[in-house]
Structures are given as structure tokens and as C-alpha cells.
Enzyme design. Structure first.
Site: not given
Ligand code: HEM
Ligand SMILES: [Ca+2]
Ligand SMILES: [Ca+2]
Length: 295
Positions: A38, A42-43, A46, A48, A50, A67, A136, A166, A214, A217, A222
Site C-alpha cells: 500500500r 500511496h506514494d 501523490v 508520482g 518519488d 494515511n 481514492p 485488497h 479479504d 484468505t 490470491d
Molecule cells: C481502488 C481504490 C482504492 C481504495 C478506495 C482503497 C481504499 C483502502 C482503504 C480505505 C483501506 C483501509 C485503510 C484503513 O482502514 O486504515 C485500504 C487498505 C489497503 N489497500 Fe487500498 N484502496 C484502493 C486501491 C488500492 C490499490 C491500487 C492498492 C495497491 C496496489 C491497495 C492496497 C491496499 C492494501 C494492501 C491495504 C491493506 C493495508 C494494511 O493492511 O496495512 N489499495 N485501501
Molecule cells: Ca509520491
Molecule cells: Ca486473499
């Protein structure tokens, strides 16, 4: 302009050092793989890719709404950076560390691998406003999710593939409470009931308690994320938007049935694309000595 062999001569151990540190961090705590993945997202969204997300400071990205109290893994990045400085000082950028650590995290949890393009330089600004506007939100509907990605040069299809991230990791109650109490019947009722125990209806109660994105799992990379969506088990509102009778349904259904030649192939291609957003190369920017501050 980026290249996969960028550090082959200047820091031949770079990729091995990062892989070893990511493996150790993930075996110590499985969730760390999700957190590191993640950070790269997030880098890149925002200013690019960087390394801006890593800069400390009250007015920086770390304190932006998506964040704050949410991003994790900064200490792991510090540890990797310290090892790299020992081996080859001021050579490997913090932005590249995030890109490689994201890939190694996915691999450590059973997902696909790919060659990471390298040579990003670190930037000097960390923009809280840009983080608040460009990342987003989980409340977005499909059209706005697509827009958030097309604004960054990615496609709607990339958005659906990248959301498969996710399949690992956790979200805080504050980000899905409405799914449990207001969005009636849109979330699978058995899952909703079990989540309610850890996420009470009153705002402010249990906001930071986490549940798996998820539920099937959460520590395996997966395609269960998509299988869950077909059963209305998307944790976030934004997740379920990928299977709600709209334009993403077919792609989601495809990924739910084909892991390797479907989701995995598209995910790796989209990760390479995301890793190229707004990169600065050559002599612009810098290679930070400490990822938390500019040199
Ligand atoms: C499509 C739009 C996306 C939205 C609206 C979104 C939103 C979120 C939110 C709200 C969380 C939970 C944060 C929290 O409750 O503290 C989350 C977690 C996460 N997001 Fe996304 N996300 C998106 C796309 C992505 C993308 C593109 C990636 C990576 C390629 C990603 C990777 C992750 C991961 C791995 C977590 C879990 C992080 C952890 O357990 O520390 N997400 N996301
Ligand atoms: Ca950046
Ligand atoms: Ca999984």
C-alpha cells in the site's frame, strides 16, 4: 527511462537486501506485506512515485486523511535504507525501495512476480492536499474510482486489477461502518453480523479496530478478493463497486474464475504501469540518505 538493471553495477546487492528484509518483516508479521504494498500505491498516486509518502513532517502526506493512523511499514523501510546505505551509500532511492518492496511483499504472500523498473529519484515535497484529493476514498462509486485512476494515466481495467491488492491486509471500522449499518442488504448478512461485533454502529466507537479486506484468505495473495465480490462480501463500499451490476462486473467475474492467466497477469502489468507514474530520473531530484527527510 527506468530500467530493470539500473543498480546492477552501482549496487549489485540492492535487490537481494530488499528481498531479504521484506521476507523477514513478512515472516515476523504477515500483514506487513500488505502495508508495504500500500505504501507504494500511496506514494505513486501523490506527486508520482518519488518517495514523498515517506517524508516526516506535520504538514506532509503522513497526516492526510487516507494515511493518518493507517499507513504502516515506515520502520521496515528505514531498516532497508540503513542496510543499503551500509552497502552502497546514496545510491538506491527511497522511491525504488518502495517499488521493490511492494513486489517482494506480493511474492512473499504467494502472488505473482515481475521485474521492477528502477531508477526513480526522490522528490523533496510531501503534499498533504494532493494526498487528500488524489487518493481514492472508500466511499467512492465506480465512476469516481475510475476517474481517480484515469487522472493518473491508468485505465478502468487497471483499477479493477490493482484493487485485487485488497486480497491481503486490513481496514479500520471507520472505513466500512456504513456497510454494516446503513447500506442495507448490500453486504452479505452473515459477514455483516460477524463484523458488527468488532465495529459498533456509533461513530467514534471502535473506529480503529481492523478487519480483513479479504475475509477468506487475508494473508494469501490470491483471487479470493474477486470471488468474495461475487457473493457481496466486499468489505469496503469501493470494493463492492467492482461487482454491482456495472461496467466492471465482467472483469471481476473473469478474475474470480481465472487466477494465473487472468488476475495475476493483469496485476503485474498494472503494477509496472503504476510504478511509472510521474517518475523523475537522471540528475533531477535526489537519492535520500534517510527516507524521512531530504538531504
Ligand atoms: C481502488 C481504490 C482504492 C481504495 C478506495 C482503497 C481504499 C483502502 C482503504 C480505505 C483501506 C483501509 C485503510 C484503513 O482502514 O486504515 C485500504 C487498505 C489497503 N489497500 Fe487500498 N484502496 C484502493 C486501491 C488500492 C490499490 C491500487 C492498492 C495497491 C496496489 C491497495 C492496497 C491496499 C492494501 C494492501 C491495504 C491493506 C493495508 C494494511 O493492511 O496495512 N489499495 N485501501
Ligand atoms: Ca509520491
Ligand atoms: Ca486473499
Amino acid at each position: 527511462q527506468l530500467s530493470t538493471d539500473f543498480y546492477d553495477k552501482t549496487c549489485p546487492n540492492a535487490l537481494g537486501i530488499i528481498k531479504g528484509a521484506v521476507r523477514a518483516a513478512v515472516s515476523n508479521e504477515s500483514r506487513m506485506g500488505a502495508s508495504l504494498l500500500r505504501l507504494h500505491f500511496h506514494d505513486c498516486f501523490v506527486n508520482g512515485c518519488d518517495g514523498s509518502v515517506l517524508l516526516d513532517g506535520d504538514t506532509g502526506e503522513k497526516n492526510a486523511v487516507p494515511n493518518k493512523n493507517s499507513l504502516r511499514g515506515f520502520e521496515v523501510v528505514d531498516g532497508i535504507k540503513a542496510q543499503l546505505e551500509d552497502s552502497c551509500a546514496v545510491v538506491v532511492s527511497c522511491a525504488d525501495i518502495l517499488a521493490v518492496a511492494a513486489r517482494d511483499s506480493v511474492v512473499a504472500l504467494g502472488g505473482p512476480t515481475w521485474d521492477v523498473e528502477l531508477g526513480r529519484r526522490d522528490g523533496s515535497t510531501s503534499s498533504q492536499d494532493a494526498a487528500n484529493s488524489d487518493l481514492p476514498a472508500p466511499t467512492l462509486d465506480l465512476a469516481d474510482l475510475i476517474k481517480a485512476f484515469t487522472d493518473k494515466g491508468l485505465t478502468a481495467e487497471d483499477m479493477v486489477a490493482l484493487s485485487g491488492a485488497h486480497t491481503i491486509g486490513q481496514a479500520r471500522c471507520v472505513n466500512f461502518r456504513d456497510r454494516l449499518y446503513s447500506e442495507n442488504a448490500s453486504l452479505d448478512s452473515t459477514l455483516a453480523t460477524s463484523l458488527q461485533a468488532k465495529c459498533p454502529s456509533t461513530d467514534g466507537n471502535g473506529d480503529d479496530t481492523t478487519s480483513p479486506l479479504d475475509p477468506s484468505t487475508s494473508y494469501v495473495f490470491d483471487n479470493f478478493y474477486y470471488k468474495n465480490l461475487l457473493c457481496n462480501k466486499g468489505l469496503l463500499h469501493s470494493d463492492q463497486q467492482l461487482f454491482n451490476g456495472g461496467s466492471a462486473d465482467a472483469q471481476t467475474t473473469g478474475y474470480a474464475s481465472r487466477r494465473g492467466a487472468g488476475f495475476f497477469d493483469d496485476f503485474r502489468a498494472a503494477m509496472v504501469k503504476m510504478g511509472g507514474i510521474g517518475v523523475v530520473t537522471g540528475t533531477s531530484g535526489e537519492v535520500r540518505v534517510n527516507c524521512r527527510m531530504t538531504n
